[in-house]
Design a protein around this motif. Structure first.
Motif, mmCIF file in Angstrom:
data_model
loop_
_atom_site.group_PDB
_atom_site.id
_atom_site.type_symbol
_atom_site.label_atom_id
_atom_site.label_comp_id
_atom_site.label_asym_id
_atom_site.label_seq_id
_atom_site.Cartn_x
_atom_site.Cartn_y
_atom_site.Cartn_z
ATOM 1 N N THR A 1 53.895 -64.147 22.364
ATOM 2 C CA THR A 1 54.118 -65.143 21.607
ATOM 3 C C THR A 1 55.135 -65.857 22.444
ATOM 4 N N GLU A 2 56.128 -66.920 22.080
ATOM 5 C CA GLU A 2 56.844 -66.986 22.612
ATOM 6 C C GLU A 2 57.788 -66.191 22.440
ATOM 7 N N SER A 3 57.858 -66.069 20.293
ATOM 8 C CA SER A 3 58.362 -65.807 19.839
ATOM 9 C C SER A 3 58.478 -63.685 19.682
ATOM 10 N N GLY A 4 58.063 -63.544 21.124
ATOM 11 C CA GLY A 4 57.776 -62.053 21.264
ATOM 12 C C GLY A 4 56.164 -61.254 20.882
ATOM 13 N N ASP A 5 55.893 -61.957 19.584
ATOM 14 C CA ASP A 5 54.687 -61.140 18.730
ATOM 15 C C ASP A 5 53.788 -61.214 19.583
ATOM 16 N N HIS A 6 52.335 -60.096 19.876
ATOM 17 C CA HIS A 6 51.634 -60.513 20.573
ATOM 18 C C HIS A 6 50.338 -60.991 19.815
ATOM 19 N N MET A 7 49.704 -61.834 19.212
ATOM 20 C CA MET A 7 48.075 -62.373 19.299
ATOM 21 C C MET A 7 47.751 -61.242 20.024
ATOM 22 N N ALA A 8 46.695 -60.296 19.064
ATOM 23 C CA ALA A 8 45.592 -60.070 19.827
ATOM 24 C C ALA A 8 44.347 -60.526 18.967
ATOM 25 N N ALA A 9 42.921 -59.716 18.560
ATOM 26 C CA ALA A 9 41.891 -59.489 18.243
ATOM 27 C C ALA A 9 40.940 -58.674 18.118
ATOM 28 N N LEU A 10 40.089 -57.956 16.891
ATOM 29 C CA LEU A 10 39.122 -57.323 17.082
ATOM 30 C C LEU A 10 38.034 -57.882 16.691
ATOM 31 N N ARG A 11 37.227 -57.697 17.439
ATOM 32 C CA ARG A 11 36.009 -58.940 17.870
ATOM 33 C C ARG A 11 34.603 -57.528 17.356
ATOM 34 N N ILE A 12 34.214 -57.779 16.131
ATOM 35 C CA ILE A 12 32.797 -56.690 15.822
ATOM 36 C C ILE A 12 31.789 -57.571 16.036
ATOM 37 N N THR A 13 30.440 -57.352 16.788
ATOM 38 C CA THR A 13 29.320 -57.921 16.688
ATOM 39 C C THR A 13 28.200 -56.504 16.671
ATOM 40 N N LEU A 14 27.340 -57.381 15.011
ATOM 41 C CA LEU A 14 26.010 -57.335 15.241
ATOM 42 C C LEU A 14 24.998 -57.161 15.106
#
Length: 268
Positions: A38-51
């Protein structure tokens, strides 16, 4: 009131999985969606769980019939903190008990604060989760990814999951929240009165204490005009004396139209 056997036995039987984050019986898989810086320096990621079809996994407060998820970021590199956003879950009836969770896919956004700005984050996560269909099975999944600062394209799966979060109290028009706490034989009874517009009947209010050693019973919720009333009981996992901090209580109202996330309450 006795604690559910699941609460007492949680963590005693976890199935190890392969490095590809696939369960031993191929029921559930997990991966990291690398997201963007992000512009603020944070990182936006995600955990993807599939069933597999017909299977589900659980929300952070899974209900009496569910298994609470545990996320562990140990071993990650350049990670100062990780903040999870839980999308609005579904409510299920399971063997006469209520459970709360997700079917077939869960994208769990994670906002990451790097320890060193402008450097890659080596994300490692261990997920201890429950998955259920006709039976419930604890699973352990391990995932990892290198999150570099040159990742800038937004992932539509992550943005959709963020948009699916519950409304804040202000967004939902919550006017006032009071709690009456009274002793019972083996714990405390909490009665909360939440002045707010309807989230769409039927409405279910779920209370969390912020203390993992406390067990919260399935509450009963009803409407009195513009006030939602919910009552539940709180017990200690080791039958020890305890107190409840009103400011740490968290209420999530799950309605047919939307959900609402509410923090804290006043004496009432």
């Amino acid at each position: 009131m006795k604690l559910p056997a699941l609460f007492l036995a949680l963590g005693t039987s976890l199935a190890a999985v392969t490095a590809q984050a696939q369960s031993f019986d191929r029921v559930v898989q997990a991966e990291v969606l690398p997201g963007w810086r992000t512009e603020s320096g944070d990182h936006m990621a995600a955990l993807r769980i599939t069933l597999n079809p017909g299977w589900k996994t659980y929300w952070r407060a899974p209900g009496d019939a569910g298994i609470p998820p545990i996320l562990d970021w140990s071993g990650s590199g350049n990670l100062e903190s990780a903040e999870v956003t839980w999308p609005t879950p579904e409510v299920f009836s399971q063997n006469g008990m209520r459970s709360i969770g997700y079917t077939e896919e869960l994208v769990l956004p994670v906002r990451i604060d790097p320890r060193r700005d402008g450097k890659a984050v080596r994300l490692k996560a261990t997920l201890d989760i429950g998955v259920c269909r006709d039976i419930c099975v604890p699973q352990r999944l391990r995932v990892s990814a290198k999150l570099t600062p040159d990742l800038v394209k937004r992932d539509p799966k992550i943005t959709a999951a963020i948009a699916n979060r519950p409304f804040s109290a202000d967004e939902a028009g919550v006017k006032d929240v009071t709690c009456r706490i009274s002793p019972i034989e083996d714990g405390l009874r909490v009665t909360a009165r939440i002045k707010m517009p309807s989230a769409g009947a039927p409405e279910i209010a779920v209370m969390e204490t912020g203390n993992p050693r406390l067990w919260v019973a399935e509450g009963k919720t009803h409407r009195e005009g513009n006030t939602l009333v919910t009552q539940t009981e709180v017990l200690h996992g080791n039958a020890e004396p305890f107190m409840v901090d009103r400011s740490a209580l968290r209420f999530t109202v799950l309605g047919k139209k939307h959900a609402v996330d509410i923090s804290g309450c006043k004496p009432g």
